[in-house]
Scaffold this motif. Structure first.
Motif, PDB file in Angstrom:
ATOM      1  N   GLY A  13      37.259 -41.742  -8.959  1.00  0.00           N
ATOM      2  CA  GLY A  13      37.713 -40.579  -8.187  1.00  0.00           C
ATOM      3  C   GLY A  13      37.471 -40.716  -6.687  1.00  0.00           C
ATOM      4  N   ASN A  14      37.325 -39.550  -6.035  1.00  0.00           N
ATOM      5  CA  ASN A  14      37.249 -39.508  -4.566  1.00  0.00           C
ATOM      6  C   ASN A  14      36.093 -40.316  -3.993  1.00  0.00           C
ATOM      7  N   MET A  15      34.903 -40.146  -4.578  1.00  0.00           N
ATOM      8  CA  MET A  15      33.729 -40.808  -4.006  1.00  0.00           C
ATOM      9  C   MET A  15      33.782 -42.317  -4.227  1.00  0.00           C
ATOM     10  N   ALA A  16      34.191 -42.733  -5.435  1.00  0.00           N
ATOM     11  CA  ALA A  16      34.292 -44.166  -5.700  1.00  0.00           C
ATOM     12  C   ALA A  16      35.299 -44.781  -4.723  1.00  0.00           C
ATOM     13  N   SER A  36      35.995 -48.466 -13.748  1.00  0.00           N
ATOM     14  CA  SER A  36      36.502 -47.925 -15.015  1.00  0.00           C
ATOM     15  C   SER A  36      36.703 -46.427 -14.859  1.00  0.00           C
ATOM     16  N   ASP A  37      37.634 -45.891 -15.634  1.00  0.00           N
ATOM     17  CA  ASP A  37      37.910 -44.455 -15.553  1.00  0.00           C
ATOM     18  C   ASP A  37      38.645 -44.043 -16.829  1.00  0.00           C
ATOM     19  N   ALA A  38      38.523 -42.735 -17.140  1.00  0.00           N
ATOM     20  CA  ALA A  38      39.235 -42.212 -18.303  1.00  0.00           C
ATOM     21  C   ALA A  38      40.732 -42.065 -17.990  1.00  0.00           C
ATOM     22  N   ASP A  57      37.494 -49.178 -20.530  1.00  0.00           N
ATOM     23  CA  ASP A  57      36.273 -48.730 -21.230  1.00  0.00           C
ATOM     24  C   ASP A  57      35.031 -49.100 -20.423  1.00  0.00           C
ATOM     25  N   ASN A  58      34.076 -48.168 -20.460  1.00  0.00           N
ATOM     26  CA  ASN A  58      32.893 -48.280 -19.607  1.00  0.00           C
ATOM     27  C   ASN A  58      31.957 -49.397 -20.061  1.00  0.00           C
ATOM     28  N   VAL A  59      31.964 -49.722 -21.346  1.00  0.00           N
ATOM     29  CA  VAL A  59      31.059 -50.769 -21.840  1.00  0.00           C
ATOM     30  C   VAL A  59      31.493 -52.131 -21.290  1.00  0.00           C
ATOM     31  N   ALA A  71      29.852 -42.610 -10.913  1.00  0.00           N
ATOM     32  CA  ALA A  71      30.606 -41.789  -9.955  1.00  0.00           C
ATOM     33  C   ALA A  71      31.480 -40.784 -10.711  1.00  0.00           C
ATOM     34  N   VAL A  72      30.890 -40.194 -11.749  1.00  0.00           N
ATOM     35  CA  VAL A  72      31.603 -39.173 -12.528  1.00  0.00           C
ATOM     36  C   VAL A  72      31.005 -37.804 -12.211  1.00  0.00           C
ATOM     37  N   LYS A  73      31.642 -36.751 -12.691  1.00  0.00           N
ATOM     38  CA  LYS A  73      31.118 -35.403 -12.480  1.00  0.00           C
ATOM     39  C   LYS A  73      29.813 -35.220 -13.292  1.00  0.00           C
ATOM     40  N   MET A 120      22.191 -38.851  -2.955  1.00  0.00           N
ATOM     41  CA  MET A 120      22.852 -37.569  -2.693  1.00  0.00           C
ATOM     42  C   MET A 120      23.696 -37.709  -1.435  1.00  0.00           C
ATOM     43  N   PRO A 121      24.959 -38.163  -1.607  1.00  0.00           N
ATOM     44  CA  PRO A 121      25.844 -38.235  -0.433  1.00  0.00           C
ATOM     45  C   PRO A 121      26.400 -36.847  -0.107  1.00  0.00           C
ATOM     46  N   ASN A 122      27.128 -36.714   0.987  1.00  0.00           N
ATOM     47  CA  ASN A 122      27.826 -35.448   1.243  1.00  0.00           C
ATOM     48  C   ASN A 122      29.315 -35.713   1.508  1.00  0.00           C
ATOM     49  N   THR A 123      30.094 -34.647   1.544  1.00  0.00           N
ATOM     50  CA  THR A 123      31.554 -34.823   1.565  1.00  0.00           C
ATOM     51  C   THR A 123      32.105 -35.579   2.789  1.00  0.00           C
ATOM     52  N   PRO A 124      31.481 -35.503   3.985  1.00  0.00           N
ATOM     53  CA  PRO A 124      32.039 -36.319   5.078  1.00  0.00           C
ATOM     54  C   PRO A 124      32.032 -37.821   4.763  1.00  0.00           C
TER      55      PRO A 124
HETATM   56  N1  LIG Z   1      33.102 -35.670  -3.432  1.00  0.00           N
HETATM   57  C1  LIG Z   1      32.000 -35.677  -2.695  1.00  0.00           C
HETATM   58  O1  LIG Z   1      32.035 -35.600  -1.485  1.00  0.00           O
HETATM   59  C2  LIG Z   1      30.632 -35.795  -3.319  1.00  0.00           C
HETATM   60  C3  LIG Z   1      29.491 -35.600  -2.530  1.00  0.00           C
HETATM   61  C4  LIG Z   1      28.248 -35.758  -3.117  1.00  0.00           C
HETATM   62  C5  LIG Z   1      28.142 -36.109  -4.434  1.00  0.00           C
HETATM   63  N2  LIG Z   1      29.269 -36.271  -5.189  1.00  0.00           N
HETATM   64  C6  LIG Z   1      29.117 -36.625  -6.585  1.00  0.00           C
HETATM   65  O2  LIG Z   1      29.952 -37.726  -6.858  1.00  0.00           O
HETATM   66  C7  LIG Z   1      30.394 -37.642  -8.212  1.00  0.00           C
HETATM   67  C8  LIG Z   1      31.872 -37.970  -8.246  1.00  0.00           C
HETATM   68  O3  LIG Z   1      32.561 -37.022  -7.437  1.00  0.00           O
HETATM   69  P1  LIG Z   1      34.108 -37.200  -7.133  1.00  0.00           P
HETATM   70  O4  LIG Z   1      34.441 -36.178  -6.107  1.00  0.00           O
HETATM   71  O5  LIG Z   1      34.423 -38.635  -6.868  1.00  0.00           O
HETATM   72  O6  LIG Z   1      34.724 -36.776  -8.563  1.00  0.00           O
HETATM   73  P2  LIG Z   1      36.191 -37.051  -9.136  1.00  0.00           P
HETATM   74  O7  LIG Z   1      37.144 -37.287  -8.014  1.00  0.00           O
HETATM   75  O8  LIG Z   1      36.469 -35.977 -10.126  1.00  0.00           O
HETATM   76  O9  LIG Z   1      36.038 -38.454  -9.907  1.00  0.00           O
HETATM   77  C9  LIG Z   1      35.430 -38.596 -11.153  1.00  0.00           C
HETATM   78  C10 LIG Z   1      36.322 -39.483 -12.011  1.00  0.00           C
HETATM   79  O10 LIG Z   1      35.645 -39.765 -13.239  1.00  0.00           O
HETATM   80  C11 LIG Z   1      36.618 -39.749 -14.275  1.00  0.00           C
HETATM   81  N3  LIG Z   1      35.995 -39.618 -15.602  1.00  0.00           N
HETATM   82  C12 LIG Z   1      35.844 -38.504 -16.370  1.00  0.00           C
HETATM   83  N4  LIG Z   1      35.252 -38.827 -17.534  1.00  0.00           N
HETATM   84  C13 LIG Z   1      35.010 -40.166 -17.506  1.00  0.00           C
HETATM   85  C14 LIG Z   1      34.431 -41.083 -18.418  1.00  0.00           C
HETATM   86  N5  LIG Z   1      33.926 -40.689 -19.594  1.00  0.00           N
HETATM   87  N6  LIG Z   1      34.367 -42.377 -18.071  1.00  0.00           N
HETATM   88  C15 LIG Z   1      34.861 -42.818 -16.877  1.00  0.00           C
HETATM   89  N7  LIG Z   1      35.420 -41.982 -15.967  1.00  0.00           N
HETATM   90  C16 LIG Z   1      35.506 -40.679 -16.287  1.00  0.00           C
HETATM   91  C17 LIG Z   1      37.487 -38.583 -13.894  1.00  0.00           C
HETATM   92  O11 LIG Z   1      38.697 -38.584 -14.616  1.00  0.00           O
HETATM   93  P3  LIG Z   1      39.388 -37.136 -14.956  1.00  0.00           P
HETATM   94  O12 LIG Z   1      39.702 -36.529 -13.627  1.00  0.00           O
HETATM   95  O13 LIG Z   1      40.575 -37.523 -15.766  1.00  0.00           O
HETATM   96  O14 LIG Z   1      38.366 -36.345 -15.703  1.00  0.00           O
HETATM   97  C18 LIG Z   1      37.668 -38.829 -12.398  1.00  0.00           C
HETATM   98  O15 LIG Z   1      38.739 -39.723 -12.153  1.00  0.00           O
HETATM   99  C19 LIG Z   1      30.082 -36.220  -8.690  1.00  0.00           C
HETATM  100  O16 LIG Z   1      29.051 -36.275  -9.668  1.00  0.00           O
HETATM  101  C20 LIG Z   1      29.584 -35.488  -7.488  1.00  0.00           C
HETATM  102  O17 LIG Z   1      28.462 -34.676  -7.819  1.00  0.00           O
HETATM  103  C21 LIG Z   1      30.499 -36.115  -4.652  1.00  0.00           C
END
Ligand SMILES: NC(=O)c1ccc[n+]([C@@H]2O[C@H](COP(=O)([O-])OP(=O)(O)OC[C@H]3O[C@@H](n4cnc5c(N)ncnc54)[C@H](OP(=O)(O)O)[C@@H]3O)[C@@H](O)[C@H]2O)c1
Length: 276
Positions: A13-16, A36-38, A57-59, A71-73, A120-124
């Motif tokens: 997702g966004n952070m990766a 890897s991602d779903a 697959d994650n394995v 880097a998942v929720k 603990m990163p932040n959104t910027p």
């Molecule tokens: N964005 C930020 O600025 C920020 C800042 C600080 C911390 N974080 C942390 O960073 C983490 C990721 O944030 P993000 O914004 O990058 O989230 P995101 O964009 O939602 O990315 C997460 C990705 O993981 C995928 N996913 C779901 N289940 C999975 C599984 N079982 N195996 C592999 N991948 C799977 C999701 O797919 P689906 O969408 O299909 O479910 C999605 O593509 C979060 O835990 C958040 O707390 C983010």
């Protein structure tokens, strides 16, 4: 970090994306990055844009990576760790950018004692302007710490803490902090419009003033108290504004708001970690 170290991201997702873009622009080779991602469509997109290797697959990702970045929720992390349970090797390093989940809970879900860095990163960070708090558990060695520092430096500045609980304080300041500044910008914009400025000008003035103040605080070598005093002439306009802020207990409001964020971070950490 050695360029042959293979970094695997679980979650594309966004952070990766931000981290991978940062790594690539720092000269790290795409062939040493796995994702890897779903979501298979997203994987396809990452592969064609970034040239990274993708796994559905994650394995398989775990097996082919030296450093694994979660880097998942937060709600998904326990499921991911259970998939990997008893499959990681003892020399693997895990990095979590997932908000709130403690290192001991991640290791419990992984079924072992692994070297793990919680961040603990932040959104910027999405614009390579983040700040990240980091905590390494006792199994992380100096070389691994350096690798993680390089990884997170790709999206901003790194600040290490030696007590995991301090990540909750970092969450309350820099994690939630961008929203506090957005609220200030929004309030200044509304105030500017109430004083007769058009919306576009009001918006630009509030955003650019915030940016200019940040640049000054970063580059002047002076602390914020000194800078504020220097721009506050006796009996001038700034003094009138600052006195009004202080009459309304501005510092007390900031202290209460950050304390509320800190308490909520601790509660969430407890709730999310209680999952088996
Ligand atoms: N964005 C930020 O600025 C920020 C800042 C600080 C911390 N974080 C942390 O960073 C983490 C990721 O944030 P993000 O914004 O990058 O989230 P995101 O964009 O939602 O990315 C997460 C990705 O993981 C995928 N996913 C779901 N289940 C999975 C599984 N079982 N195996 C592999 N991948 C799977 C999701 O797919 P689906 O969408 O299909 O479910 C999605 O593509 C979060 O835990 C958040 O707390 C983010």
């Amino acid at each position: 970090m050695e360029n042959k170290t293979v970094i695997g991201f679980i979650g594309a997702g966004n952070m990766a994306y931000a981290l991978i873009k940062g790594l690539l622009s720092d000269g790290f080779e795409a062939k040493n990055i796995n994702v890897s991602d779903a979501n298979l469509e997203l994987l396809e997109k990452r592969s064609s844009e970034l040239g990274v290797t993708t796994y559905s697959d994650n394995v398989s990702l775990l097996t082919n990576s030296d450093i694994v970045v979660f880097a998942v929720k937060p709600q998904v992390l326990s499921v991911v760790c259970h998939e990997l349970k008893n499959k990681a090797s003892s020399d693997q390093l895990f990095v979590s950018i997932v908000a709130g989940i403690k290192s001991k809970d991640i290791n419990r879900w992984l079924g072992g004692d692994f070297a793990l860095v919680r961040t603990m990163p932040n959104t910027p960070a999405l614009f390579q302007s983040g700040v990240t708090g980091l905590f390494a558990n006792e199994l992380v060695n100096d070389t691994q710490k350096e690798s993680v520092n390089l990884l997170l430096s790709a999206v901003g500045e790194c600040f290490w803490v030696n007590e995991e609980n301090l990540l909750d304080a970092i969450t309350a300041i820099s994690g939630s902090g961008p929203a506090y500044f957005f609220l200030m910008m929004q309030s200044m914009k509304q105030a500017a419009m109430a004083l007769g400025l058009d919306e576009e000008t009001a918006d630009a003035l509030s955003i650019k003033t915030s940016l200019g103040a940040s640049i000054m605080a970063t580059n002047s070598g002076k602390d914020s108290r000194t800078l504020r005093a220097e721009v506050t002439s006796p009996n001038g306009t700034t003094q009138s504004a600052i006195e009004t802020f202080q009459d309304q207990n501005f510092e007390g409001i900031v202290a209460a708001a950050t304390r509320a964020a800190y308490d909520r971070a601790r509660e969430l950490s407890q709730e999310l970690g209680n999952i088996d």
